[in-house]
Design a protein around this motif. Sequence first.
Motif, PDB file in Angstrom:
ATOM      1  N   GLU A 154      13.272  65.232  51.421  1.00 59.81           N
ATOM      2  CA  GLU A 154      13.766  64.634  52.676  1.00 59.81           C
ATOM      3  C   GLU A 154      12.744  63.618  53.197  1.00 59.81           C
ATOM      4  O   GLU A 154      12.124  63.807  54.245  1.00 59.81           O
ATOM      5  N   TYR A 195       9.524  62.277  61.376  1.00 59.90           N
ATOM      6  CA  TYR A 195       8.614  63.261  61.968  1.00 59.90           C
ATOM      7  C   TYR A 195       7.241  62.634  62.222  1.00 59.90           C
ATOM      8  O   TYR A 195       6.653  62.808  63.302  1.00 59.90           O
ATOM      9  N   GLN A 235      13.447  62.212  56.753  1.00 58.08           N
ATOM     10  CA  GLN A 235      13.087  63.171  57.797  1.00 58.08           C
ATOM     11  C   GLN A 235      11.573  63.224  57.996  1.00 58.08           C
ATOM     12  O   GLN A 235      11.086  63.301  59.130  1.00 58.08           O
ATOM     13  N   ALA A 236      10.835  63.192  56.890  1.00 60.76           N
ATOM     14  CA  ALA A 236       9.370  63.210  56.966  1.00 60.76           C
ATOM     15  C   ALA A 236       8.864  61.971  57.699  1.00 60.76           C
ATOM     16  O   ALA A 236       7.965  62.065  58.554  1.00 60.76           O
ATOM     17  N   PHE A 263       9.505  68.989  54.308  1.00 58.86           N
ATOM     18  CA  PHE A 263      10.425  67.855  54.172  1.00 58.86           C
ATOM     19  C   PHE A 263      10.256  67.171  52.814  1.00 58.86           C
ATOM     20  O   PHE A 263      11.233  66.865  52.122  1.00 58.86           O
ATOM     21  N   LEU A 284       5.819  68.697  57.415  1.00 62.83           N
ATOM     22  CA  LEU A 284       5.855  67.505  56.550  1.00 62.83           C
ATOM     23  C   LEU A 284       5.940  67.895  55.082  1.00 62.83           C
ATOM     24  O   LEU A 284       6.713  67.308  54.310  1.00 62.83           O
TER      25      LEU A 284
END
Length: 197
Positions: A26, A33, A29-30, A21, A18
């Motif tokens: 990002e 996730y 993306q985090a 990212f 995390l």
Amino acid sequence: MLLLLLLRHDYINHIQVLHGFLHLGEVDQATKYVDSLSKDIQAIESIKLNLDHPGLAILLQTKKLTCQNQQIDIQITVDDNPFDNIKTIDLINILSNIIDNAIEATMELPEEQRNITVSCKADELYYTFSITNAGRKLPDINQIFKQGYSTKKVEKGRVRGQGLFIVKETINKYNGTITLDTINEKETIAIVKIPTK
């Protein structure tokens, strides 16, 4: 609980991913996730079993998750009993081998026919564990507990025919019994009875 502990064990790894990212900007993306981790935790919580025997609870939770992942319908009933007249390692050995065999046999069927029932009961005289699974008829019940005998395909580098032999030896330590039978040519039932005294 064990599955939750596994996720917690990887806590640092998840935080590092995390952090990476977010450090790279990002954010999407985090977010994805975190959503994925949240779904994993919810799936684990949905199969939580509140039993008096922690080892049994962990085993059955793990097998239930395996069945969910393999599209097998599994029904579990457990009496309100600590099952404390049998060592945890022996109880896990017995049930894990039998349930694993049930899962393997059920996997040969189309998804809509895959089902397993696990029952753990206790009375004044016996612990009774029964595992029923859909699947083909057992070819030779008289041979099934012999060391080295297997109904499964031979695989290079894999030793077969030890599981039920070990289960039988473990049950014998407690002066218990195990029976295997095929019902209506379409279901197999394993019944383990172990004296409570």
